[in-house]
Structures are given as C-alpha cells and as structure tokens.
Design an enzyme around this catalytic site. Sequence first.
Site, PDB file in Angstrom:
ATOM      1  N   ASN A 295      -1.917  -5.319  -0.875  1.00  0.00           N
ATOM      2  CA  ASN A 295      -2.092  -6.482  -0.925  1.00  0.00           C
ATOM      3  C   ASN A 295      -3.106  -7.083  -1.800  1.00  0.00           C
ATOM      4  OD1 ASN A 295      -0.644  -9.012   0.032  1.00  0.00           O
ATOM      5  ND2 ASN A 295      -2.101  -9.510   1.499  1.00  0.00           N
TER       6      ASN A 295
ATOM      7  N   GLY B 210      -6.810  -5.929  -4.574  1.00  0.00           N
ATOM      8  CA  GLY B 210      -7.388  -4.812  -5.329  1.00  0.00           C
ATOM      9  C   GLY B 210      -6.717  -3.836  -6.185  1.00  0.00           C
ATOM     10  N   ILE B 211      -6.859  -2.504  -5.902  1.00  0.00           N
ATOM     11  CA  ILE B 211      -6.198  -1.475  -6.938  1.00  0.00           C
ATOM     12  C   ILE B 211      -4.784  -1.638  -6.316  1.00  0.00           C
ATOM     13  CG2 ILE B 211      -6.066   1.100  -7.131  1.00  0.00           C
ATOM     14  CD1 ILE B 211      -9.117   1.256  -6.761  1.00  0.00           C
TER      15      ILE B 211
ATOM     16  N   ARG C  56      -2.099  -5.399   6.101  1.00  0.00           N
ATOM     17  CA  ARG C  56      -2.409  -5.264   7.536  1.00  0.00           C
ATOM     18  C   ARG C  56      -3.268  -6.618   7.997  1.00  0.00           C
ATOM     19  NH1 ARG C  56      -6.051  -0.416  10.193  1.00  0.00           N
ATOM     20  NH2 ARG C  56      -7.519  -1.551   9.032  1.00  0.00           N
TER      21      ARG C  56
ATOM     22  N   ASP D 207       0.131  -0.981  10.015  1.00  0.00           N
ATOM     23  CA  ASP D 207      -1.174  -0.459  10.427  1.00  0.00           C
ATOM     24  C   ASP D 207      -0.979   1.173  10.006  1.00  0.00           C
ATOM     25  OD1 ASP D 207      -3.271   1.236  11.371  1.00  0.00           O
ATOM     26  OD2 ASP D 207      -3.252  -0.139  13.096  1.00  0.00           O
TER      27      ASP D 207
ATOM     28  N   TYR E 265     -16.686   8.664   4.263  1.00  0.00           N
ATOM     29  CA  TYR E 265     -15.633   8.480   3.315  1.00  0.00           C
ATOM     30  C   TYR E 265     -15.514   9.602   2.327  1.00  0.00           C
ATOM     31  CZ  TYR E 265     -13.868   5.407  -0.254  1.00  0.00           C
ATOM     32  OH  TYR E 265     -13.151   4.955  -1.566  1.00  0.00           O
TER      33      TYR E 265
END
Length: 239
Positions: free
Chosen positions: A11, A13-14, A34, A53, A145
Amino acid sequence: MSRSVLITGGNRGIGYSTVRAFIDRGDRVAFTHRTESASFDLVHDGALPLYCDVTDPEEVESAFKEAEASQGPVEVLVANAGITRDNLLPFMSEEDFATVLDTNLTASYRLAKRAVRGMLKARRGRIILVSSAVALKGEAGQTNYAASKAGLIGFGRSLAREIGSRGITVNIVAPGLTDTAMAAALPEERVAKIIGDVPLGRIGNPEEIASAIAFLASEEASYITGAVIPVDGGISMGH
C-alpha cells in the site's frame, strides 16, 4: 504474458512502487494492506486490495483464496511486509524482538509455504523476499530487525535449493536506506550519517527497489536463484 502476482505490504513505500511496476508490465496484481484503506490509484488501475495481517495464518489463507479466485494461482510472490521496533539490546523487550521476527521472517515462511503449493503444481514460479542492507552490515539498535532480515537470506537460499528443480526461483533483494515513511521517522542527523556512508551519496527511491524486484520476476532472470541483490548505493559492499 500476464501473470498473477501477490505483493504483501503493497500500500505504500517500496510495496506501492512494486505494485505499480507489475501493473505497468501488464500483470494481474493483488496487494495486501493492514493499517489503512487501500491506495485509490492502485485499485483504480486494476490492482486487487486484500486486507491481511501477515502474522495471522487464517488471514494469509483468506488473502490467497481471494487472489486465486480473482486472478488465478499466484505465479509471483513478493514478500515485502516489514516493521521496525528499534532499541538498544539492554532496553529491547521480548515482545519487540518477537514481533519484528514474526512480521518480517515468520510471515515470509507462511506466505512462501502457501504460494509454493500452486507453483509446484505448475512447475514454475517466482518468489522474491525483501530483506535489507542491515542484514549484511548490521546496525546498532536494530538487532531484532537485522536478525529477521538476515533470516530471510538463509530461508530464501535454502528454499531455492529445495524447489529449483521445479522451475521456481527464490531471490532476495536487500534495499539500503530508501525514501519511505520508515526513513522519514528517523532523526535528520541519523539519516545524514547513513547517507554519508553510502558510496553513491544519496538515499534510494522506492522505484529503484521495485525495478530490481520486477527484474527478478521476469523471464530475463530465469537462471537467477538464491541470489542476494543489494540495492543500497553500495553501503553494504564487502559484507
């Protein structure tokens, strides 16, 4: 030839740029989102929005069924959904560590496992996992991360060995700092320091990442599998 494509986290950004890249190539594209309503322009141009999700197995199954009913078995999967919960390790909660791994790594296992079912029957397919330059070089405050994104490399390469004989490729794209909402949330001095370490001397843009993803899904990339493609301005070279 038009293909059925499923992109998670599509939806903004990348992910948004990747959805756009596949639409522009004439593919049938479904994308998950989401936290907000689906981007109107993507829907207007024919992409199928799927609320999902990716940490919920039932929602993943539902998204695949809806995509398959609308555009046929998924032939290209782009696992792009990801989150950060940055903190120095002594202050990082168990929940923040586990949540990042669940969203960034375990969800990709879940998505790939579901996609492979149809790909094995068809004896063809493309899976692209979106990792990060942080997986290659590390980053203070991002142990969770980095672990999740490094895990994608081991997962993807192992899967590439498992299913390569069935005509399915699995590759990993590792973006550097990219002009997205995630980067916008960083302090300006932190962004400046990262850019100072980038040989090309600038932040990346989402379209550049999307182009690499689209290439790996193309016929021209049919002999590439198990590859890690850094799209990071050179910041991770040598790692």
